[in-house]
Design a protein around this motif. Structure first.
Motif, short mmCIF file in Angstrom:
data_model
loop_
_atom_site.label_atom_id
_atom_site.label_comp_id
_atom_site.label_asym_id
_atom_site.label_seq_id
_atom_site.Cartn_x
_atom_site.Cartn_y
_atom_site.Cartn_z
N SER A 168 -21.06 2.23 43.78
CA SER A 168 -20.90 3.07 44.96
C SER A 168 -19.59 2.70 45.67
N LYS A 169 -19.66 2.34 46.96
CA LYS A 169 -18.43 1.99 47.67
C LYS A 169 -17.78 0.74 47.10
N GLY A 170 -18.54 -0.11 46.46
CA GLY A 170 -17.97 -1.30 45.84
C GLY A 170 -16.90 -0.97 44.81
N ALA A 171 -16.93 0.27 44.27
CA ALA A 171 -15.91 0.67 43.31
C ALA A 171 -14.54 0.76 43.95
N SER A 172 -14.48 0.93 45.27
CA SER A 172 -13.18 0.98 45.93
C SER A 172 -12.44 -0.35 45.81
N VAL A 173 -13.18 -1.45 45.67
CA VAL A 173 -12.54 -2.75 45.45
C VAL A 173 -11.85 -2.77 44.09
N LEU A 174 -12.46 -2.11 43.10
CA LEU A 174 -11.83 -2.05 41.78
C LEU A 174 -10.47 -1.36 41.88
N ASN A 175 -10.42 -0.27 42.66
CA ASN A 175 -9.13 0.41 42.85
C ASN A 175 -8.11 -0.52 43.49
N ALA A 176 -8.55 -1.28 44.50
CA ALA A 176 -7.63 -2.21 45.16
C ALA A 176 -7.09 -3.24 44.17
N LEU A 177 -7.95 -3.73 43.29
CA LEU A 177 -7.51 -4.70 42.29
C LEU A 177 -6.55 -4.05 41.28
N MET A 178 -6.87 -2.81 40.89
CA MET A 178 -6.08 -2.14 39.86
C MET A 178 -4.70 -1.72 40.36
N ARG A 179 -4.50 -1.72 41.66
CA ARG A 179 -3.17 -1.43 42.20
C ARG A 179 -2.21 -2.61 42.02
N GLU A 180 -2.74 -3.76 41.66
CA GLU A 180 -1.93 -4.97 41.55
C GLU A 180 -1.90 -5.44 40.09
N PRO A 181 -0.97 -4.93 39.30
CA PRO A 181 -0.94 -5.20 37.86
C PRO A 181 -0.35 -6.57 37.51
N GLU A 182 -1.05 -7.62 37.86
CA GLU A 182 -0.58 -8.97 37.56
C GLU A 182 -1.04 -9.38 36.16
N VAL A 183 -0.09 -9.71 35.32
CA VAL A 183 -0.39 -9.99 33.92
C VAL A 183 -1.38 -11.16 33.78
N ASP A 184 -1.15 -12.23 34.51
CA ASP A 184 -2.01 -13.41 34.39
C ASP A 184 -3.48 -13.07 34.69
N TRP A 185 -3.68 -12.12 35.61
CA TRP A 185 -5.05 -11.74 35.96
C TRP A 185 -5.62 -10.73 34.97
N TRP A 186 -4.89 -9.65 34.74
CA TRP A 186 -5.44 -8.55 33.94
C TRP A 186 -5.53 -8.89 32.46
N SER A 187 -4.82 -9.90 32.01
CA SER A 187 -5.00 -10.33 30.62
C SER A 187 -6.37 -10.95 30.40
N ARG A 188 -7.06 -11.32 31.50
CA ARG A 188 -8.40 -11.91 31.41
C ARG A 188 -9.51 -10.87 31.46
N VAL A 189 -9.18 -9.66 31.92
CA VAL A 189 -10.22 -8.66 32.18
C VAL A 189 -10.55 -7.90 30.90
N GLU A 190 -11.81 -7.95 30.54
CA GLU A 190 -12.29 -7.28 29.32
C GLU A 190 -12.64 -5.83 29.58
N SER A 191 -13.26 -5.56 30.73
CA SER A 191 -13.66 -4.18 31.04
C SER A 191 -13.84 -4.04 32.54
#
Length: 233
Positions: A164-187
């Motif tokens: 629900s509204k918690g998905a808005s946090v995913l958008n906030a995270l996805m706006r910040e394309p940091e390689v060290d972080w997103w290389s860890r994210v599977e899905s």
């Protein structure tokens, strides 16, 4: 300030051992974190709940919508993974307000760019655009703090889930394309994503392209929703 509370809930027939931690993130900001850590787990599932969901003794809704109830559901879905449930910084009139991750209005909805300005004074000072909090840094530091408090090694592989509204946090995270972080994210899972206003999927094509360049090649982004919610998006 550190507070550790270890509880054992027996929900239906499966007992769950979990801890409640007041974790420090970026810029000395704190979030309560409800965690069920599995020794030797290969993945860490990070979950952001939506409106209404609060601790069972505070929530006005049925127990199944409480944070404890949601943790039980997540434990059934991910029995072999460590689970970290991040509580919104503020619950106001049952609205989840993730103010530590993004700029929001009084109901916790993300504020659009056109509203993110502070007006000048009477002598005509230039307007200054507000900046979103550092969402990736905040979550990374929350997880680091949790690992330090528990003495447990958290898995590097991450699954991010927003309900629900918690998905808005995913958008906030996805706006910040940091390689060290997103290389860890599977899905990344948008689960019944929704707000009380339009704009639950605000990312532009350029945002997604930058994320693609930073993320691991195997990352998958899932949208789990009904036709009605797609129309409301």
């Amino acid at each position: 300030f550190r507070f550790v509370f270890v509880a054992l809930w027996k929900l239906r027939t499966m007992p769950i051992s979990a801890g409640l931690f007041h974790c420090r993130g970026a810029d000395q900001k704190y979030n309560w974190v409800l965690a069920r850590l599995i020794p030797g787990a290969q993945r860490c599932v990070v979950f952001f709940p939506g409106d209404i969901s609060d601790f069972a003794d505070c929530a006005p809704a049925p127990y199944c919508y409480s944070l404890e109830g949601l943790l039980w559901v997540l434990s059934c879905k991910y029995p072999e993974d460590s689970i970290v449930l991040v509580k919104p910084r503020i619950m106001k009139d049952h609205f989840a307000i993730y103010v530590n991750f993004m700029l929001v209005d009084g109901c916790g909805n993300p504020r659009p760019c056109s509203e993110r300005r502070v007006g000048g004074d009477e002598v005509g000072q230039a307007e200054a655009e507000l900046e979103h909090p550092r969402a990736v840094d905040h979550l990374r530091l929350l997880l680091d703090f949790l690992a330090q408090e528990t003495g447990e090694h958290l898995p590097q592989r991450l699954v991010l889930v927003g309900f629900s509204k918690g998905a808005s946090v995913l958008n906030a995270l996805m706006r910040e394309p940091e390689v060290d972080w997103w290389s860890r994210v599977e899905s990344v899972h948008f689960l019944d994503a929704g707000l009380t206003v339009p704009g639950v999927f605000p990312l532009s094509e350029e945002d997604l392209q930058r994320l693609r360049e930073a993320a691991a090649a195997h990352i998958r982004i899932w949208l789990h929703c009904s036709p009605r919610q797609i129309q409301d998006a």
